[in-house]
Every structure is written in structure tokens, then in C-alpha cells.
Scaffold this motif. Sequence first.
Motif, mmCIF file in Angstrom:
data_model
loop_
_atom_site.group_PDB
_atom_site.id
_atom_site.type_symbol
_atom_site.label_atom_id
_atom_site.label_comp_id
_atom_site.label_asym_id
_atom_site.label_seq_id
_atom_site.Cartn_x
_atom_site.Cartn_y
_atom_site.Cartn_z
ATOM 1 N N ALA A 1 0.821 -1.220 0.000
ATOM 2 C CA ALA A 1 0.000 0.000 0.000
ATOM 3 C C ALA A 1 0.849 1.262 0.000
ATOM 4 N N VAL A 2 2.065 1.195 0.530
ATOM 5 C CA VAL A 2 2.918 2.383 0.487
ATOM 6 C C VAL A 2 3.900 2.334 -0.668
ATOM 7 N N LYS B 1 11.948 5.474 -1.864
ATOM 8 C CA LYS B 1 10.520 5.523 -2.219
ATOM 9 C C LYS B 1 10.022 6.961 -2.200
ATOM 10 N N ARG B 2 10.432 7.710 -1.179
ATOM 11 C CA ARG B 2 9.965 9.095 -1.101
ATOM 12 C C ARG B 2 10.510 9.918 -2.263
ATOM 13 N N LEU C 1 8.393 9.176 -5.161
ATOM 14 C CA LEU C 1 7.115 9.881 -5.055
ATOM 15 C C LEU C 1 7.279 11.333 -5.488
ATOM 16 N N ASP D 1 7.391 11.419 -9.162
ATOM 17 C CA ASP D 1 6.049 11.186 -9.700
ATOM 18 C C ASP D 1 5.212 12.459 -9.614
ATOM 19 N N MET D 2 5.346 13.165 -8.481
ATOM 20 C CA MET D 2 4.583 14.406 -8.334
ATOM 21 C C MET D 2 4.995 15.429 -9.366
ATOM 22 N N ILE E 1 3.428 14.534 -12.586
ATOM 23 C CA ILE E 1 2.001 14.836 -12.610
ATOM 24 C C ILE E 1 1.773 16.327 -12.808
ATOM 25 N N MET E 2 2.561 17.146 -12.116
ATOM 26 C CA MET E 2 2.364 18.583 -12.266
ATOM 27 C C MET E 2 2.701 19.029 -13.679
ATOM 28 N N LEU F 1 2.369 17.165 -16.342
ATOM 29 C CA LEU F 1 1.241 16.740 -17.174
ATOM 30 C C LEU F 1 0.080 17.714 -17.041
ATOM 31 N N ASP F 2 -0.162 18.166 -15.823
ATOM 32 C CA ASP F 2 -1.275 19.094 -15.613
ATOM 33 C C ASP F 2 -1.043 20.393 -16.384
ATOM 34 N N LEU G 1 -1.794 19.772 -19.919
ATOM 35 C CA LEU G 1 -3.233 19.689 -20.183
ATOM 36 C C LEU G 1 -3.852 21.079 -20.228
ATOM 37 N N ILE G 2 -3.403 21.953 -19.332
ATOM 38 C CA ILE G 2 -3.909 23.335 -19.356
ATOM 39 C C ILE G 2 -3.574 23.984 -20.691
ATOM 40 N N LEU H 1 -2.945 22.529 -23.498
ATOM 41 C CA LEU H 1 -3.732 21.902 -24.556
ATOM 42 C C LEU H 1 -5.145 22.468 -24.575
ATOM 43 N N HIS H 2 -5.714 22.619 -23.397
ATOM 44 C CA HIS H 2 -7.071 23.172 -23.293
ATOM 45 C C HIS H 2 -7.135 24.571 -23.905
ATOM 46 N N ASN I 1 -12.745 18.940 -24.346
ATOM 47 C CA ASN I 1 -12.598 19.709 -23.113
ATOM 48 C C ASN I 1 -13.047 18.895 -21.897
ATOM 49 N N ILE J 1 -10.312 16.467 -21.123
ATOM 50 C CA ILE J 1 -9.179 17.128 -20.473
ATOM 51 C C ILE J 1 -9.506 17.415 -19.018
ATOM 52 N N ARG K 1 -7.616 15.987 -15.713
ATOM 53 C CA ARG K 1 -7.030 16.832 -14.666
ATOM 54 C C ARG K 1 -7.557 16.420 -13.296
ATOM 55 N N LEU L 1 -5.634 13.478 -12.278
ATOM 56 C CA LEU L 1 -4.305 13.881 -11.810
ATOM 57 C C LEU L 1 -4.375 14.396 -10.375
ATOM 58 N N MET M 1 -2.423 12.872 -7.214
ATOM 59 C CA MET M 1 -1.577 13.679 -6.329
ATOM 60 C C MET M 1 -1.944 13.460 -4.873
ATOM 61 N N ILE N 1 -0.565 10.243 -3.757
ATOM 62 C CA ILE N 1 0.881 10.280 -3.555
ATOM 63 C C ILE N 1 1.228 10.980 -2.252
ATOM 64 N N LEU O 1 0.568 8.682 0.548
ATOM 65 C CA LEU O 1 1.624 7.672 0.645
ATOM 66 C C LEU O 1 2.858 8.262 1.307
ATOM 67 N N ASP O 2 3.178 9.487 0.915
ATOM 68 C CA ASP O 2 4.361 10.112 1.498
ATOM 69 C C ASP O 2 4.199 10.275 3.011
ATOM 70 N N LEU P 1 4.763 7.022 4.588
ATOM 71 C CA LEU P 1 6.186 6.651 4.614
ATOM 72 C C LEU P 1 6.909 7.381 5.742
#
Lengths: 119, 119
Positions: free
Chosen positions: A54-55, A87-88, A91, A94-95, A98-99, A101-102, A105-106, A108-109, B81, B84, B88, B91, B95, B98, B101-102, B105
Motif C-alpha cells: 500500500a505504500v 521511495k519518497r 514519489l 512522480d509528483m 504529474i504537475m 502533465l497538468d 493539459l492546461i 492543450l485546453h 474539453n 481534459i 485533470r 491527476l 496527487m 501520492i 503515501l508520502d 512513509l
Amino acid sequence: MYIGKLAKLTGASPKAIRLYESIGLIPAPARQGKYRVYTDKDVALVHMIRRAQAVGFNLAELKELVALKSQNSQFPIKIANKLIASKREKLRSDMDKIMSLDRQLIELHEELNRTFGKT
Amino acid sequence: MYIGKLAKLTGASPKAIRLYESIGLIPAPARQGKYRVYTDKDVALVHMIRRAQAVGFNLAELKELVALKSQNSQFPIKIANKLIASKREKLRSDMDKIMSLDRQLIELHEELNRTFGKT
DNA sequence: CTTGACTCTGCCCTAAGGGACAAGGTTTAC
DNA sequence: GTAAACCTTGTCCCTTAGGGCAGAGTCAAG
């Protein structure tokens, strides 16, 4: 107890428990006829596996930990701390991803609405 | 052009390109003998697929989009839209997960050091 | 004895390809 | 013309952590 009870007590499915056994993550239990017979130790072990999963630890990593523990017979706290730290770090990356990607996406929008939207 | 050149131009492997074709994400190209022959349109299409994948769309979702576009012949901006926006949202929930999880941990780390550490 | 619940092994499936392989096609150099 | 070197094809197996199903065996209760 049989596998169904172990499953209920731990939240892992019988299939998952057999998988853990097949990869050597938990010891092969005694058999009563063909049925696997588990003890309270197995309950605790499967519980630990679930919590570690889970972690964010995968089964291969858990197997390494189990191997270390059986070599050392003592809990390898330094190694555990290193694993937690890495692991941290993962993470955090990964964050970041994700940011990013966000943000994409903005963009792209906005681009879509500039190109196809009204005014 | 053959598949290798399309691969180089788009960054997708030949294997990936054949996969896209096999699931109907890109049209089956003409053949020269047994070799697939691609055009500039295919380059653009595979490029779009790659970019969409990079921002989190999976191939099934892209296939739906392609189907919509071929029905409508016009770019479905409202639907895009919505997609998208839902990406988001996903995402955001990733987050949250994550960060949770952190926190777990951190707690695990502290607990280990309280239990097994010195002092 | 029978019924219902449980368990066994084994097989195929997932997402998005990666890797290996044999067979055959194409291009370049001589 | 021919050989070497490279390219493409289809097929099969592999990856995670199990899910689902089939067919058969097993257990406890009535």
C-alpha cells in the motif's frame, strides 16, 4: 485455518496469497490433505505484505527484504530507511511528472479553445 | 515511406505502430509487396497519438476519440474539453494519493526509528 | 448420502509494447 | 549478376499483480 479465512483476515484474495507463495514471498504452509493450512504467523506476514504494498513497494522489493531478514535474522533498519528514502524520492519525481502533465493539459485546453472555440 | 522511417519520424517503435494498427487506432496502410507504406498523414496521426499518450490518455480512450472524429468529421471540442477536465481531476486524485503515501512513509520511518533506533 | 460451500490446479486475460527469431524483401557495392 | 548488409514480416514468449473460469476434489452439516 484454510486459505479463505486467511484471505478474510488479511484482505488479500486467495489468489494473491497463492501468488505470494509461488514467488517465495511467504513460506509454503503445511497441508491437510491438499488444503493449505495457515497459522497466525501467516496472518501477520500477509498483513505486513499488504501494508508494504500500500505504500508503494512491489513484490520483488518485498522479496528482497524477506531474503535480507532471513539472512540477518535481525531487522535491517538501515536498509529499510534507505528504501523508504528512495521511495519518497520516487514519489517526489512522480509528483513532478504529474504537475508537468497538468500544465500540459492546461496548455492543450487553451490551445484547443483558441483554435476551435468562439472568440 | 516504410515503417522504420515512420518510427524514426515519430519516436514510436515499429512494434508500437503495428500495435496501433492492430487495434484500429490508425488505418491499415497501403502495401508495396508485403511492406506497409505510410504517408505524411500517418506521421501526423502517430505524432498526435504520442502526444496524447504523453499527457495521460491510453489507447482505448484515443480509439474512442478517433471514432468520434470519424463520425463527426469535425473536431469535437466540447468532448475534448470534458476529457481534459476529467484527466485533470484524475491527476488531482493521483496527487492526493501520492501525498498520502508520502505521509505514511514518514510515519513508517519514524515508527521504525522509535522501535529499532538508538536513543 | 447428499448438498452446499470451500479449495485445488491449470489455463487464458489484462496495457503497451520489448525482445528474440526465422524467413523473406530491398538496397548498395563490387 | 551477385553478395553483403540492412529492413520488414508474422509469431511467440515476457513483463505486474492478480481476476476469472473450468473441472475436479474435499469438508462439514443435515
